[in-house]
Design a protein around this motif. Sequence first.
Motif, PDB file in Angstrom:
ATOM      1  N   GLU A 115      39.958  41.058  39.664  1.00 15.89           N
ATOM      2  CA  GLU A 115      39.560  40.135  40.073  1.00 15.89           C
ATOM      3  C   GLU A 115      38.107  39.702  39.284  1.00 15.89           C
ATOM      4  O   GLU A 115      37.553  40.583  38.836  1.00 15.89           O
ATOM      5  CB  GLU A 115      39.074  40.106  41.397  1.00 15.89           C
ATOM      6  CG  GLU A 115      39.816  39.476  41.821  1.00 15.89           C
ATOM      7  CD  GLU A 115      41.193  38.349  42.457  1.00 15.89           C
ATOM      8  OE1 GLU A 115      40.733  37.790  41.445  1.00 15.89           O
ATOM      9  OE2 GLU A 115      41.767  38.015  42.285  1.00 15.89           O
ATOM     10  N   THR A 116      37.407  38.686  39.142  1.00 17.05           N
ATOM     11  CA  THR A 116      36.201  37.974  38.542  1.00 17.05           C
ATOM     12  C   THR A 116      35.859  38.264  39.614  1.00 17.05           C
ATOM     13  O   THR A 116      35.959  38.058  40.960  1.00 17.05           O
ATOM     14  CB  THR A 116      36.504  36.700  37.434  1.00 17.05           C
ATOM     15  OG1 THR A 116      36.723  35.662  38.716  1.00 17.05           O
ATOM     16  CG2 THR A 116      37.811  36.821  36.927  1.00 17.05           C
ATOM     17  N   PRO A 117      34.521  38.230  39.343  1.00 20.57           N
ATOM     18  CA  PRO A 117      33.498  37.956  40.491  1.00 20.57           C
ATOM     19  C   PRO A 117      33.778  36.779  41.239  1.00 20.57           C
ATOM     20  O   PRO A 117      33.337  36.707  42.741  1.00 20.57           O
ATOM     21  CB  PRO A 117      32.172  38.162  39.899  1.00 20.57           C
ATOM     22  CG  PRO A 117      32.148  39.093  38.729  1.00 20.57           C
ATOM     23  CD  PRO A 117      33.911  38.402  38.019  1.00 20.57           C
ATOM     24  N   GLN A 118      33.814  35.557  40.364  1.00 21.12           N
ATOM     25  CA  GLN A 118      33.887  34.493  40.850  1.00 21.12           C
ATOM     26  C   GLN A 118      34.652  33.888  42.156  1.00 21.12           C
ATOM     27  O   GLN A 118      35.023  33.447  43.005  1.00 21.12           O
ATOM     28  CB  GLN A 118      34.041  33.023  40.119  1.00 21.12           C
ATOM     29  CG  GLN A 118      33.157  32.888  38.661  1.00 21.12           C
ATOM     30  CD  GLN A 118      32.557  33.979  38.224  1.00 21.12           C
ATOM     31  OE1 GLN A 118      34.280  35.139  37.641  1.00 21.12           O
ATOM     32  NE2 GLN A 118      31.768  34.481  37.346  1.00 21.12           N
ATOM     33  N   ASN A 119      35.890  35.155  42.237  1.00 23.63           N
ATOM     34  CA  ASN A 119      36.941  35.323  42.730  1.00 23.63           C
ATOM     35  C   ASN A 119      36.903  36.663  44.461  1.00 23.63           C
ATOM     36  O   ASN A 119      37.346  36.848  44.756  1.00 23.63           O
ATOM     37  CB  ASN A 119      37.967  35.031  41.812  1.00 23.63           C
ATOM     38  CG  ASN A 119      39.435  34.232  42.675  1.00 23.63           C
ATOM     39  OD1 ASN A 119      39.567  33.333  43.542  1.00 23.63           O
ATOM     40  ND2 ASN A 119      40.292  35.411  42.764  1.00 23.63           N
ATOM     41  N   THR A 120      35.428  36.483  44.366  1.00 18.58           N
ATOM     42  CA  THR A 120      34.906  37.584  44.928  1.00 18.58           C
ATOM     43  C   THR A 120      34.063  37.507  45.843  1.00 18.58           C
ATOM     44  O   THR A 120      33.309  37.163  46.094  1.00 18.58           O
ATOM     45  CB  THR A 120      34.900  39.085  44.490  1.00 18.58           C
ATOM     46  OG1 THR A 120      36.451  39.807  42.890  1.00 18.58           O
ATOM     47  CG2 THR A 120      34.781  40.289  45.364  1.00 18.58           C
ATOM     48  N   ALA A 133      26.170  42.878  46.606  1.00 21.27           N
ATOM     49  CA  ALA A 133      26.896  41.687  46.352  1.00 21.27           C
ATOM     50  C   ALA A 133      26.349  40.936  44.829  1.00 21.27           C
ATOM     51  O   ALA A 133      26.971  40.030  43.984  1.00 21.27           O
ATOM     52  CB  ALA A 133      27.230  40.658  47.110  1.00 21.27           C
ATOM     53  N   ALA A 134      24.916  40.986  44.466  1.00 23.16           N
ATOM     54  CA  ALA A 134      24.554  39.995  44.310  1.00 23.16           C
ATOM     55  C   ALA A 134      24.666  40.701  42.582  1.00 23.16           C
ATOM     56  O   ALA A 134      24.302  39.818  41.647  1.00 23.16           O
ATOM     57  CB  ALA A 134      23.045  40.282  44.715  1.00 23.16           C
ATOM     58  N   LYS A 135      24.461  41.886  42.306  1.00 26.68           N
ATOM     59  CA  LYS A 135      24.175  42.302  41.171  1.00 26.68           C
ATOM     60  C   LYS A 135      25.268  42.281  40.574  1.00 26.68           C
ATOM     61  O   LYS A 135      25.615  42.216  39.567  1.00 26.68           O
ATOM     62  CB  LYS A 135      23.920  43.897  41.434  1.00 26.68           C
ATOM     63  CG  LYS A 135      22.416  44.270  41.613  1.00 26.68           C
ATOM     64  CD  LYS A 135      23.003  45.395  41.606  1.00 26.68           C
ATOM     65  CE  LYS A 135      21.152  46.592  42.128  1.00 26.68           C
ATOM     66  NZ  LYS A 135      21.440  47.692  42.728  1.00 26.68           N
ATOM     67  N   ALA A 136      26.985  42.391  41.583  1.00 33.90           N
ATOM     68  CA  ALA A 136      27.742  42.114  41.007  1.00 33.90           C
ATOM     69  C   ALA A 136      28.505  40.063  40.551  1.00 33.90           C
ATOM     70  O   ALA A 136      29.386  40.403  39.833  1.00 33.90           O
ATOM     71  CB  ALA A 136      28.947  43.066  41.734  1.00 33.90           C
ATOM     72  N   LYS A 137      27.306  39.717  41.230  1.00 35.30           N
ATOM     73  CA  LYS A 137      27.455  38.231  40.752  1.00 35.30           C
ATOM     74  C   LYS A 137      28.992  38.258  41.909  1.00 35.30           C
ATOM     75  O   LYS A 137      29.735  36.482  42.033  1.00 35.30           O
ATOM     76  CB  LYS A 137      27.479  37.763  39.384  1.00 35.30           C
ATOM     77  CG  LYS A 137      26.634  38.069  38.881  1.00 35.30           C
ATOM     78  CD  LYS A 137      26.176  37.273  37.704  1.00 35.30           C
ATOM     79  CE  LYS A 137      25.384  38.083  36.629  1.00 35.30           C
ATOM     80  NZ  LYS A 137      24.413  38.813  36.541  1.00 35.30           N
ATOM     81  N   CYS A 138      29.558  38.272  42.955  1.00 34.37           N
ATOM     82  CA  CYS A 138      29.947  37.820  43.931  1.00 34.37           C
ATOM     83  C   CYS A 138      29.791  37.073  44.729  1.00 34.37           C
ATOM     84  O   CYS A 138      28.366  37.307  45.263  1.00 34.37           O
ATOM     85  CB  CYS A 138      30.665  38.656  44.382  1.00 34.37           C
ATOM     86  SG  CYS A 138      30.730  40.319  45.232  1.00 34.37           S
TER      87      CYS A 138
END
Length: 182
Positions: A115-120, A133-138
């Motif tokens: 999954e992409t961060p945009q979809n997480t 979560a911010a580090k992972a950009k989700c």
Amino acid sequence: MLVLLDRDGVLNEDRSDFVKTPEELVFIPGALEAIASLNSHGHKVAVVTNQSCIGRGIITPDTLSNIHEKLFSALAQVGGRVDQLFFAPDAPWKATENRKPGAGMFFSAMQMFRETPQNTVLIGDSKTDLQAAAKAKCHRILVQTGKGRKTQKQGIDPDLLPVSIAKDLSQAVDYILEGRFS
Ligand SMILES: [Mg+2]
């Protein structure tokens, strides 16, 4: 979507002295049913939890497994499941990138489920959840259960925004199902 759930303060009542036995794992009302709802709508669910009680020598990995067996069987009773459970056993003084606020577990989960961060989306109650979560950009949803109210009251750093605020996991899942989060 891939939904990443913190455990303590989100699924079960947070304890300052750690959940050390299955008996001390007390579910927050509606939490198990909320996970079942994510499952039935086709979302992937993974738990991402810091369990420094292992690194601190307070409980053994076997005890943690027993605690999680209680979670899995209680979930099964309401027709729910978690697709994967990640835990960081690190003591704070020997933390790896897996221990939140590190994003190691988030990257592992996104890789596993492709999954992409945009979809997480992360659902958590602590600042460290939001930081990871911010580090992972989700996406990030803060619940007001557990440490959530305190986290909200302390003010959320601008670099962690946007953060959606939900009363509890149940409401956070409603946001996800309705696409109502930042
Ligand atoms: Mg927590």
